[in-house]
Design an enzyme around this catalytic site. Structure first.
Site, PDB file in Angstrom:
ATOM      1  N   TYR A  69       0.703  -1.499  -0.090  1.00  0.00           N
ATOM      2  CA  TYR A  69      -0.239  -0.053   0.128  1.00  0.00           C
ATOM      3  C   TYR A  69       0.760   1.296   0.054  1.00  0.00           C
ATOM      4  O   TYR A  69       0.704   2.156  -0.685  1.00  0.00           O
ATOM      5  CB  TYR A  69      -0.944   0.230   1.221  1.00  0.00           C
ATOM      6  CG  TYR A  69      -2.006   1.087   1.124  1.00  0.00           C
ATOM      7  CD1 TYR A  69      -3.077   1.204   0.371  1.00  0.00           C
ATOM      8  CD2 TYR A  69      -1.531   2.464   1.469  1.00  0.00           C
ATOM      9  CE1 TYR A  69      -4.010   2.150   0.307  1.00  0.00           C
ATOM     10  CE2 TYR A  69      -2.442   3.479   1.433  1.00  0.00           C
ATOM     11  CZ  TYR A  69      -3.567   3.446   0.736  1.00  0.00           C
ATOM     12  OH  TYR A  69      -4.612   4.415   0.565  1.00  0.00           O
ATOM     13  N   PHE A 121      -5.909  20.781 -24.406  1.00  0.00           N
ATOM     14  CA  PHE A 121      -6.573  19.511 -24.992  1.00  0.00           C
ATOM     15  C   PHE A 121      -7.815  19.487 -24.189  1.00  0.00           C
ATOM     16  O   PHE A 121      -8.076  20.338 -23.299  1.00  0.00           O
ATOM     17  CB  PHE A 121      -5.448  18.224 -24.287  1.00  0.00           C
ATOM     18  CG  PHE A 121      -6.377  17.168 -24.606  1.00  0.00           C
ATOM     19  CD1 PHE A 121      -6.575  16.475 -25.912  1.00  0.00           C
ATOM     20  CD2 PHE A 121      -6.820  16.101 -23.611  1.00  0.00           C
ATOM     21  CE1 PHE A 121      -7.414  15.351 -26.246  1.00  0.00           C
ATOM     22  CE2 PHE A 121      -7.452  15.190 -23.953  1.00  0.00           C
ATOM     23  CZ  PHE A 121      -7.640  14.782 -25.247  1.00  0.00           C
ATOM     24  N   ASP A 122      -8.655  18.637 -24.862  1.00  0.00           N
ATOM     25  CA  ASP A 122     -10.187  18.971 -24.335  1.00  0.00           C
ATOM     26  C   ASP A 122     -10.528  18.793 -22.756  1.00  0.00           C
ATOM     27  O   ASP A 122     -11.318  19.705 -22.179  1.00  0.00           O
ATOM     28  CB  ASP A 122     -11.236  18.272 -25.150  1.00  0.00           C
ATOM     29  CG  ASP A 122     -10.943  16.706 -25.329  1.00  0.00           C
ATOM     30  OD1 ASP A 122     -10.090  16.161 -24.445  1.00  0.00           O
ATOM     31  OD2 ASP A 122     -11.452  16.075 -26.148  1.00  0.00           O
ATOM     32  N   ASP A 212       2.368  20.516 -20.368  1.00  0.00           N
ATOM     33  CA  ASP A 212       1.511  19.448 -20.574  1.00  0.00           C
ATOM     34  C   ASP A 212       2.186  18.437 -21.529  1.00  0.00           C
ATOM     35  O   ASP A 212       2.149  18.856 -22.705  1.00  0.00           O
ATOM     36  CB  ASP A 212       0.086  19.746 -21.112  1.00  0.00           C
ATOM     37  CG  ASP A 212      -0.797  18.790 -21.341  1.00  0.00           C
ATOM     38  OD1 ASP A 212      -0.401  17.457 -21.501  1.00  0.00           O
ATOM     39  OD2 ASP A 212      -1.978  18.660 -21.779  1.00  0.00           O
ATOM     40  N   ALA A 214       2.486  15.263 -22.237  1.00  0.00           N
ATOM     41  CA  ALA A 214       1.773  13.803 -22.861  1.00  0.00           C
ATOM     42  C   ALA A 214       2.912  13.151 -23.695  1.00  0.00           C
ATOM     43  O   ALA A 214       3.151  11.890 -23.941  1.00  0.00           O
ATOM     44  CB  ALA A 214       0.710  13.948 -23.158  1.00  0.00           C
ATOM     45  N   LYS A 255       0.758   7.751 -23.063  1.00  0.00           N
ATOM     46  CA  LYS A 255       1.047   8.236 -24.450  1.00  0.00           C
ATOM     47  C   LYS A 255       2.707   7.813 -24.381  1.00  0.00           C
ATOM     48  O   LYS A 255       3.093   6.457 -24.654  1.00  0.00           O
ATOM     49  CB  LYS A 255       1.125   9.527 -24.749  1.00  0.00           C
ATOM     50  CG  LYS A 255      -0.421  10.226 -25.371  1.00  0.00           C
ATOM     51  CD  LYS A 255      -1.340  10.402 -23.956  1.00  0.00           C
ATOM     52  CE  LYS A 255      -2.695  10.773 -24.466  1.00  0.00           C
ATOM     53  NZ  LYS A 255      -3.431  10.913 -23.130  1.00  0.00           N
ATOM     54  N   HIS A 447     -18.411  15.752 -27.741  1.00  0.00           N
ATOM     55  CA  HIS A 447     -18.250  14.677 -28.521  1.00  0.00           C
ATOM     56  C   HIS A 447     -18.143  13.162 -28.016  1.00  0.00           C
ATOM     57  O   HIS A 447     -18.396  12.445 -28.623  1.00  0.00           O
ATOM     58  CB  HIS A 447     -16.827  14.767 -29.109  1.00  0.00           C
ATOM     59  CG  HIS A 447     -15.660  15.162 -28.312  1.00  0.00           C
ATOM     60  ND1 HIS A 447     -15.570  16.272 -27.436  1.00  0.00           N
ATOM     61  CD2 HIS A 447     -14.651  14.487 -28.015  1.00  0.00           C
ATOM     62  CE1 HIS A 447     -14.476  16.290 -26.597  1.00  0.00           C
ATOM     63  NE2 HIS A 447     -13.783  15.263 -26.820  1.00  0.00           N
TER      64      HIS A 447
HETATM   65  N1  F0G Z   1      -3.201  16.390 -22.564  1.00  0.00           N
HETATM   66  C1  F0G Z   1      -3.011  16.017 -23.536  1.00  0.00           C
HETATM   67  C2  F0G Z   1      -2.010  16.827 -24.467  1.00  0.00           C
HETATM   68  C3  F0G Z   1      -3.688  14.879 -24.187  1.00  0.00           C
HETATM   69  O1  F0G Z   1      -3.545  14.462 -25.422  1.00  0.00           O
HETATM   70  C4  F0G Z   1      -4.355  13.962 -23.153  1.00  0.00           C
HETATM   71  C5  F0G Z   1      -5.102  13.080 -23.797  1.00  0.00           C
HETATM   72  C6  F0G Z   1      -4.269  14.465 -21.813  1.00  0.00           C
HETATM   73  C7  F0G Z   1      -3.741  15.623 -21.406  1.00  0.00           C
HETATM   74  C8  F0G Z   1      -5.186  13.732 -20.911  1.00  0.00           C
HETATM   75  O2  F0G Z   1      -4.534  12.637 -20.487  1.00  0.00           O
HETATM   76  O3  F0G Z   1      -6.124  10.756 -21.226  1.00  0.00           O
HETATM   77  O4  F0G Z   1      -4.283  10.226 -19.658  1.00  0.00           O
HETATM   78  O5  F0G Z   1      -6.227  11.668 -18.962  1.00  0.00           O
HETATM   79  N2  F0G Z   1      -5.296  12.739 -24.754  1.00  0.00           N
HETATM   80  C9  F0G Z   1      -5.958  11.473 -25.194  1.00  0.00           C
HETATM   81  C10 F0G Z   1      -6.248  11.722 -26.812  1.00  0.00           C
HETATM   82  C11 F0G Z   1      -7.117  11.038 -24.630  1.00  0.00           C
HETATM   83  O6  F0G Z   1      -6.724  10.762 -27.428  1.00  0.00           O
HETATM   84  O7  F0G Z   1      -5.348  12.472 -27.377  1.00  0.00           O
HETATM   85  P1  F0G Z   1      -5.508  11.323 -20.055  1.00  0.00           P
END
Ligand code: F0G
Length: 456
Positions: A69, A121-122, A212, A214, A255, A447
């Site tokens: 844990y 990102f969304d 950010d 990723a 990613k 979406h």
């Molecule tokens: N920031 C970026 C640039 C992303 O592309 C994503 C996720 C996230 C943050 C959020 O990360 O999914 O681990 O919570 N992108 C995916 C995509 C979902 O299909 O582009 P997460």
């Protein structure tokens, strides 16, 4: 073409449905690819997130995952890798990127503040707004010319950022967040020169600067290829320099962590770390696992080494560029130049007979599924447009795009050729494709849960 530096050890069958079965599946899904079942899809290009293949070394590490844990061995393996890669003194694990966003923005941003980005990102946008702040995108002007071959169309508009920080709204800017690579705008990279300039502006105005990150490794690869000062640097060195410029980061490790789940927050500030940690423990899990299993932490620790291998990155970049060439030869334009994790099809140009209110990007995405079982995501007016209460489009998106995301180490050249052939079939007779209308939408992040119907 550079060869991928691996061979296949474990495989998974992919489904082949008849056109009639696909039409029935799409109808039942409310014409939203997010509602399809994965066993109805032949080539899944919906996302590059958590969809990659793991290596034998990652699975071997996972087998010795420590599920204690608190203070698990696997946590320290993960911590050592992330700290060595990023240089941040504080690392907090989270189960995926958006959990990190929620914790960071909820702790750092105050209601009424502005978070500025090259492009949010969304989910990032949604988490900024859920914290009561405003998400403002300042993409560089070059990004708006989809056909231009400018090397760093992911950059932020430095003039606009400097004006914002020095102007009347400057006091309200609570964070500058640079997304590397710029997923919302064509998978385009951000240059180190741009990051350095953002760093200097943030210092001057006392504003925190976060990444950010990723796709930190893919951004580093494109910097090495396109920014002359960085030729000959390793991707790891370039990534480290990017992390050095920022005060911290949020990373979705689904990613470039080369694993199916995971994320982290990196921080320099002790007080911010203490406050984020309290939030993490209350909502994600103790600060040595943060919602992840020990075996996930192990896969990530190995994945973070594998992802910066120049042989891996060069083969992945070449595969995406090759797919772009095949698609362009088939008569479909893509956002130029090709990035790495995804290609963005110019649906507006392919389907000029459909107005933005008929969602040409969505139509093209649906057609790729109907004709070839290929799943992808619309990035156009369905995703970004504003609607009235009757779901009619009020403000269209600037472009009608479709994203083909490329999972890591999953598909071969034959799969890519199949995707290009399916698109070639569509490009031969685009006029047969009809538009769509919205039937119902959720309150936010439209979406994901929208339902549609084809227009007659
Ligand atoms: N920031 C970026 C640039 C992303 O592309 C994503 C996720 C996230 C943050 C959020 O990360 O999914 O681990 O919570 N992108 C995916 C995509 C979902 O299909 O582009 P997460």
């Amino acid at each position: 073409m550079p060869l991928p530096p691996y061979r296949i050890k474990v495989v998974e069958p992919i489904p082949f449905l008849s056109p009639e079965e696909r039409a029935g599946a799409l109808h039942l899904a409310g014409y939203n690819p997010f509602n399809l079942r994965a066993d109805q899809i032949t080539i899944d290009l919906l996302s590059d997130s958590g969809t990659g293949a793991t290596s034998a070394a990652q699975e071997a590490a996972a087998a010795v995952g420590d599920e204690s844990y608190a203070g698990a061995r696997s946590w320290f393996r993960f911590l050592d890798e992330v700290a060595d890669l990023t240089g941040y003194p504080h690392i907090l694990p989270v189960h995926q990127g958006r959990a990190g966003e929620r914790i960071l923005f909820g702790t750092l941003l105050r209601p009424g503040q502005i978070c500025v980005s090259n492009t949010h990102f969304d989910t990032t946008h949604a988490n900024v707004e859920l914290a009561g702040a405003e998400a403002r995108d300042l993409p560089c002007p070059e990004a708006l010319d989809l056909d231009s071959h400018e090397p760093f169309k992911g950059n932020i508009d430095l003039t606009a950022l400097a004006e914002l920080l020095a102007g009347p709204d400057g006091e309200r800017v609570g964070l500058v967040l640079m997304t590397i690579t710029n997923n919302g705008l064509g998978a385009q990279p951000v240059s180190m020169a741009n990051l350095q300039a953002v760093h200097a502006l943030c210092r001057q105005h006392g504003v925190p600067f976060f990444l950010d990150a990723a796709r930190f490794a893919e951004n580093a690869w494109l910097v090495r290829e396109r920014e002359p000062e960085y030729h000959g640097w390793t991707p790891r060195e370039i990534a480290r320099q990017a992390f050095d410029l920022a005060d911290g980061c949020v990373i979705s490790l689904k990613k470039d962590g080369l694993a199916s789940i995971g994320g982290c927050i990196g921080l320099r500030d002790d007080d911010l770390h203490a406050r984020c940690e309290a939030n993490l423990i209350a909502t994600e899990g103790f600060s040595t696992y943060g919602g992840l299993a020990g075996h996930d932490l192990e896969r990530l620790a190995v994945g973070l080494r594998e992802v910066v291998d120049p042989a891996y990155l060069s083969a992945r970049a070449a595969a995406t560029t090759h797919l772009a060439q095949l698609i362009n030869e088939a008569g479909v334009d893509t956002v130029q130049p090709a990035g790495i994790h995804a290609l963005y099809l110019n649906a507006g140009r392919l389907l000029p007979h459909l107005s933005p209110a008929e969602f040409p990007g969505h139509s093209l995405g649906c057609q790729l599924f109907l004709d070839g079982g290929v799943r992808c995501a619309e990035l156009g007016s369905l995703y970004l447009g504003t609607m009235d209460e009757q779901h009619r489009l009020v403000t269209p998106a600037p472009f009608e795009l479709v994203r083909l995301a490329i999972p890591r180490r999953v598909y071969s050249q034959e799969h890519f050729e199949y995707v290009a052939e399916t698109l070639a079939g569509i490009a031969k007779d685009p006029e047969r494709i009809t538009g769509y209308r919205i039937v119902s939408t959720p309150p936010i992040l439209r979406h994901f849960k929208v339902r549609l119907a084809p227009l007659p």
